[in-house]
Each structure stands twice: as structure tokens, then as C-alpha cells.
Design a protein around this motif. Sequence first.
Motif, mmCIF file in Angstrom:
data_model
loop_
_atom_site.group_PDB
_atom_site.id
_atom_site.type_symbol
_atom_site.label_atom_id
_atom_site.label_comp_id
_atom_site.label_asym_id
_atom_site.label_seq_id
_atom_site.Cartn_x
_atom_site.Cartn_y
_atom_site.Cartn_z
ATOM 1 N N ALA A 1 0.830 -1.207 0.000
ATOM 2 C CA ALA A 1 0.000 0.000 0.000
ATOM 3 C C ALA A 1 0.861 1.251 0.000
ATOM 4 C CB ALA A 1 -0.932 -0.007 1.205
ATOM 5 N N GLY A 2 2.068 1.144 0.549
ATOM 6 C CA GLY A 2 2.978 2.284 0.583
ATOM 7 C C GLY A 2 3.888 2.384 -0.627
ATOM 8 N N GLY A 3 3.682 1.513 -1.619
ATOM 9 C CA GLY A 3 4.468 1.589 -2.842
ATOM 10 C C GLY A 3 5.781 0.835 -2.801
ATOM 11 N N GLU A 4 5.943 -0.060 -1.829
ATOM 12 C CA GLU A 4 7.180 -0.838 -1.728
ATOM 13 C C GLU A 4 7.069 -2.117 -2.539
ATOM 14 O OE1 GLU A 4 9.523 -3.566 1.581
ATOM 15 O OE2 GLU A 4 8.243 -1.917 2.269
ATOM 16 N N LEU A 5 8.167 -2.482 -3.213
ATOM 17 C CA LEU A 5 8.211 -3.731 -3.965
ATOM 18 C C LEU A 5 8.104 -4.912 -3.005
ATOM 19 C CD1 LEU A 5 8.711 -4.714 -6.924
ATOM 20 C CD2 LEU A 5 11.100 -5.016 -6.249
ATOM 21 N N LEU A 6 7.283 -5.903 -3.352
ATOM 22 C CA LEU A 6 7.103 -7.091 -2.525
ATOM 23 C C LEU A 6 7.662 -8.324 -3.228
ATOM 24 C CD1 LEU A 6 3.428 -6.529 -1.269
ATOM 25 C CD2 LEU A 6 5.565 -6.034 -0.041
ATOM 26 N N ARG A 7 8.336 -9.173 -2.466
ATOM 27 C CA ARG A 7 8.870 -10.407 -3.009
ATOM 28 C C ARG A 7 7.732 -11.407 -3.221
ATOM 29 N NH1 ARG A 7 13.354 -12.470 0.915
ATOM 30 N NH2 ARG A 7 11.470 -12.792 2.158
ATOM 31 N N LEU A 8 8.046 -12.482 -3.934
ATOM 32 C CA LEU A 8 7.024 -13.494 -4.188
ATOM 33 C C LEU A 8 6.423 -14.040 -2.893
ATOM 34 C CD1 LEU A 8 8.213 -15.764 -7.155
ATOM 35 C CD2 LEU A 8 6.014 -14.624 -6.915
ATOM 36 N N ASP A 9 7.284 -14.320 -1.900
ATOM 37 C CA ASP A 9 6.766 -14.911 -0.669
ATOM 38 C C ASP A 9 6.023 -13.906 0.195
ATOM 39 O OD1 ASP A 9 9.147 -13.559 -0.153
ATOM 40 O OD2 ASP A 9 9.666 -14.807 1.560
ATOM 41 N N GLU A 10 6.071 -12.620 -0.166
ATOM 42 C CA GLU A 10 5.357 -11.583 0.579
ATOM 43 C C GLU A 10 4.035 -11.194 -0.095
ATOM 44 O OE1 GLU A 10 9.121 -9.062 2.449
ATOM 45 O OE2 GLU A 10 8.465 -8.632 0.397
ATOM 46 N N ALA B 1 19.841 0.332 -7.141
ATOM 47 C CA ALA B 1 18.411 0.075 -7.341
ATOM 48 C C ALA B 1 17.877 0.914 -8.493
ATOM 49 C CB ALA B 1 17.632 0.384 -6.066
ATOM 50 N N ILE B 2 16.970 0.326 -9.271
ATOM 51 C CA ILE B 2 16.531 0.999 -10.495
ATOM 52 C C ILE B 2 15.317 1.890 -10.273
ATOM 53 C CG2 ILE B 2 17.509 -0.780 -11.975
ATOM 54 C CD1 ILE B 2 14.720 -1.927 -12.311
ATOM 55 N N ASN B 3 14.652 1.775 -9.125
ATOM 56 C CA ASN B 3 13.571 2.720 -8.830
ATOM 57 C C ASN B 3 13.331 2.779 -7.329
ATOM 58 O OD1 ASN B 3 11.808 0.583 -8.101
ATOM 59 N ND2 ASN B 3 11.131 0.369 -10.220
ATOM 60 N N ASP B 4 12.488 3.721 -6.911
ATOM 61 C CA ASP B 4 12.269 3.963 -5.485
ATOM 62 C C ASP B 4 11.585 2.790 -4.800
ATOM 63 O OD1 ASP B 4 13.418 6.435 -5.776
ATOM 64 O OD2 ASP B 4 11.518 7.520 -5.963
ATOM 65 N N ALA B 5 10.702 2.088 -5.491
ATOM 66 C CA ALA B 5 9.991 0.961 -4.877
ATOM 67 C C ALA B 5 10.970 -0.138 -4.489
ATOM 68 C CB ALA B 5 8.934 0.418 -5.836
ATOM 69 N N GLU B 6 11.918 -0.391 -5.354
ATOM 70 C CA GLU B 6 12.918 -1.407 -5.046
ATOM 71 C C GLU B 6 13.848 -0.942 -3.935
ATOM 72 O OE1 GLU B 6 15.601 -4.369 -7.663
ATOM 73 O OE2 GLU B 6 16.042 -2.252 -7.972
ATOM 74 N N ALA B 7 14.277 0.317 -3.981
ATOM 75 C CA ALA B 7 15.167 0.850 -2.947
ATOM 76 C C ALA B 7 14.494 0.792 -1.571
ATOM 77 C CB ALA B 7 15.570 2.279 -3.289
ATOM 78 N N THR B 8 13.204 1.122 -1.502
ATOM 79 C CA THR B 8 12.474 1.074 -0.241
ATOM 80 C C THR B 8 12.433 -0.347 0.311
ATOM 81 O OG1 THR B 8 11.099 2.942 -0.926
ATOM 82 C CG2 THR B 8 10.266 1.581 0.876
ATOM 83 N N HIS B 9 12.184 -1.303 -0.567
ATOM 84 C CA HIS B 9 12.179 -2.704 -0.153
ATOM 85 C C HIS B 9 13.535 -3.120 0.406
ATOM 86 C CE1 HIS B 9 11.822 -7.069 -0.337
ATOM 87 N NE2 HIS B 9 12.913 -7.071 -1.079
ATOM 88 N N LEU B 10 14.600 -2.756 -0.289
ATOM 89 C CA LEU B 10 15.938 -3.143 0.144
ATOM 90 C C LEU B 10 16.315 -2.489 1.472
ATOM 91 C CD1 LEU B 10 17.716 -2.957 -3.325
ATOM 92 C CD2 LEU B 10 17.245 -5.038 -1.995
ATOM 93 N N MET B 11 15.907 -1.249 1.665
ATOM 94 C CA MET B 11 16.206 -0.585 2.925
ATOM 95 C C MET B 11 15.483 -1.262 4.085
ATOM 96 S SD MET B 11 16.513 3.510 2.051
ATOM 97 C CE MET B 11 15.134 3.631 0.909
ATOM 98 N N ARG B 12 14.247 -1.682 3.836
ATOM 99 C CA ARG B 12 13.525 -2.404 4.898
ATOM 100 C C ARG B 12 14.222 -3.712 5.218
ATOM 101 N NH1 ARG B 12 9.905 -6.550 4.831
ATOM 102 N NH2 ARG B 12 9.393 -6.338 2.617
#
Length: 438
Positions: A259-268, A405-416
Motif C-alpha cells: 500500500a505504501g508503494g514498496e516492492l514485494l517479493r514473491l513470498d510476501e 536500485a533501479i527505482n524507489d519501490a525497489e530501494a524502499t524494499h531493500l532498505m527495509r
Amino acid sequence: MTDRGGAVDVDAEISRTHREEWTMIVAGLVRRYGDLDIAEETAAEAFATAVERWPVDGVPPNPGAWITTTAHRKAIDRLRREARRDDKQREAFMLRDDSPAEPTGFIDDDRLRLIFTCCDPVLSIQDRIALTLRMVGGLTVSEIARAFLVPQTTMGQRISRAKAKIKAAGVPFTVPEREDVPPRVAGVLAVLYLIFNEGYLASGENADPIRRDLTEEAIRLARLVRALLPPDSEEDAEATGLLVLMLLTQARSDARLSAGGELLRLDEQDRTAWDRLLMDEGIALLDERLEACGRDTRALGRYQLLAAINAVHASAPRAQDTEWAQIVALYDALERIDPSPIVRLNRAIAISEYDSPDVALAIVDQLDDELGGHHSFHTTRAELLRLTGRSEAARGAYDRAIELAINDAEATHLMRRRDEITATHHTDGITTNEGESA
């Protein structure tokens, strides 16, 4: 698009028009003038003019038509300036004729016709793909360079050389005959796959992480390509594989972001949000193909194997139900025909789930020279280091992945993921792969 006061957001409208109309405009210019440079440059000049004029004059009722007309005028002016003989001068004036163009042959779609004409065998397969991504996909040089894992300057030079070679060879921008289509299919499919991948995880800061205009267009064109090919031919089998791969991947789009625009992995991901209609269509097409080859994976091409890998993921009701042994076997088959570093990286992820993170990490570390500048390498390595309890090393790998990271959604996921690390050993899985990335 309008702002809160009801006024048109000019910048957003120009961006939308470029995103949705670029290929059609360029395709029409190429068909009429037969020159890639004229088509690309005058289209770009028309958009530059829109940036100057629309904030003053207002957005026209039909933005795409305005850009097309402006580009045609610029092309005519350019040819008039370059004219050296009376016959060329007359030709330039004739270009004002707005009568219908000559018959387009058996390929009716402008975009698809341009893809086939750009994929002329006079170019190497890599040059065909790069040129077509620029001309048809509207991707930037940096986006194409990322897909090829090469520096941006290298890719810019490659595209320029491809244009020059086409011009020097006198390649006519005519529709290939039906019998000329099969030799060009490999390049066309590669282009469509890379366009789809750019849309499925778009690059650039502040970019929309998912560009449905690209993914949906790639699927539409893949359907058209498949319809052109002789049924049950080798080319038809691979075109079907690519279509299945796109359908199964597209089916997960709604579950890929939080909902916050973060990339989710398959298991998530919430698997109930996956599009079952697309899933069912893709799996049915794959089953037909597998039945045709007696379910012998040795008879499957690259796209068919990638589609089969994605079908295993699609068939698992929960991430923990995934048949990793089957996925490893499919990657083994894929690596035999395509031993690329990206394939080996994705195979290592599957081995981590099936065997152990330590075994997978040993494979990944061997890919540093080839993939050290690619975000997926450092993301995978960070996850494996995390699973093996090497927290500090994992943090460093996450930091490098965030830089790339190629976009903000991926960067946010990685930071988490980085910030979740503690000194304790983690037992969660790595399941980051959704099939091969571009």
C-alpha cells in the motif's frame, strides 16, 4: 489530466503523450520517410516544441495528432534544407501529400511492422534488439544499457552504429514478405521481452515502478507475432512461450507493491490478488505446448523454460508449497541452452531454497566479475549472506544494492530488508525470483 483547480497539467500530459504515442508517431514517420534518424529526431523535436508551446497555447484536443503533424512539418523542412537537386526538392514538397500511404503488406499493425523492419538480418542480433528498443519501445539509452548490462556510452555508440549500418546498406523500410518473418522472430521476441521487463519493473528515480502501458503493449504485440507464425513451428513454440511468460508475470502485477508503494517479493505477495484469468490462460497455453513435445524439457526453448518456471510458482497456493526441485531442474535445462550470468544467478536462488544458502552463495560469488555492477547480484548476495548469519556482510551488500536500485519501490524494499537485520540467524527464505530478469 487536471490539477485540483481543474486546469490541465501540461507536464503530465506531455509525459502521457510521449509514453502512449511515441511508437505510433515514429512508426508513421519511418513508413513515410524511410529514415530512422529523421523519424526519431523530428519526433523528439515535436515533443520539444510541445514543451515550449503547450504551457502558452494550451494542450490541444488531440495531443498525439498535434505531435504527429508537427513532426511531419519538421521532417519536410529538414528534407527541403537538405535538398541538392530539383528532383529531391520536388520530393520534399510531395511529402506534404496527406493521402493514404502505400499498402502495408500482411502486417497491419504499425508498431509490429516497425519492429520487424528494424530487426533486419543485416544487423547483429544484439544491435537489432538495441535499435528496436530505442525506436519502438521508446526506452532511453540508459534503460537499454541496463538491460544489456553495459555502460550507457557503449549502448549509445551501438545504436548509432546500427543506424549508420542500415543507411549504408541501403536497407529499405518495407514490410518483410511472409517467408522472411521466421529469421527475424528471435530478435522480435527479445525486443518484446525487454520492453515487457522495463514495464514490469521500470527504471529511473521517481518512476512509476510498474508501467502497464509497456507490459500490456508487449503482450498485445506478442499475440500478434504468434498469429503470424506457422502453427507448431519452432518459432511458434517460442512465441507461445514468451506470451505465456508475460501472462503469468503480468498476473502478479496487482500484488507486487505494498500500500505504501514498496516492492514485494514473491513470498510476501497476497496470492489471492493474482489475476486468475491471466494465470489460467497462460497455464492452458503452456500445457498445450508441453503435450505437443511429450513433456520433454529438452525440446523446450528459452522462453518456454522461463514460462514453465513461472508456471510452477503460479501453481503453488502458498510460497512454502513451491516445488523447488522442479524449478532447479528447469533452470538446469535453461542453463544448458543459455549459460548467461543472469540465468546462473536465478538458478542459485532456486538452489538456495532447494538445497542451502551456503551452496547458492558459492555460486553467486563466482559471478562478481560479470554482474558486480548489477543490482540483482547484490540483492541476491545480501539475502544469502543474511540467511547464512553474516549480518554485517549482508548490510554491506544491501547498501550496494540500494545504490544500484533501479527505482524507489525497489530501494524502499531493500532498505527495509537491511534494517530488519539483527545479530540472530534468520530462517526466512530468499524467494525473490519471478523468473529471469532482463
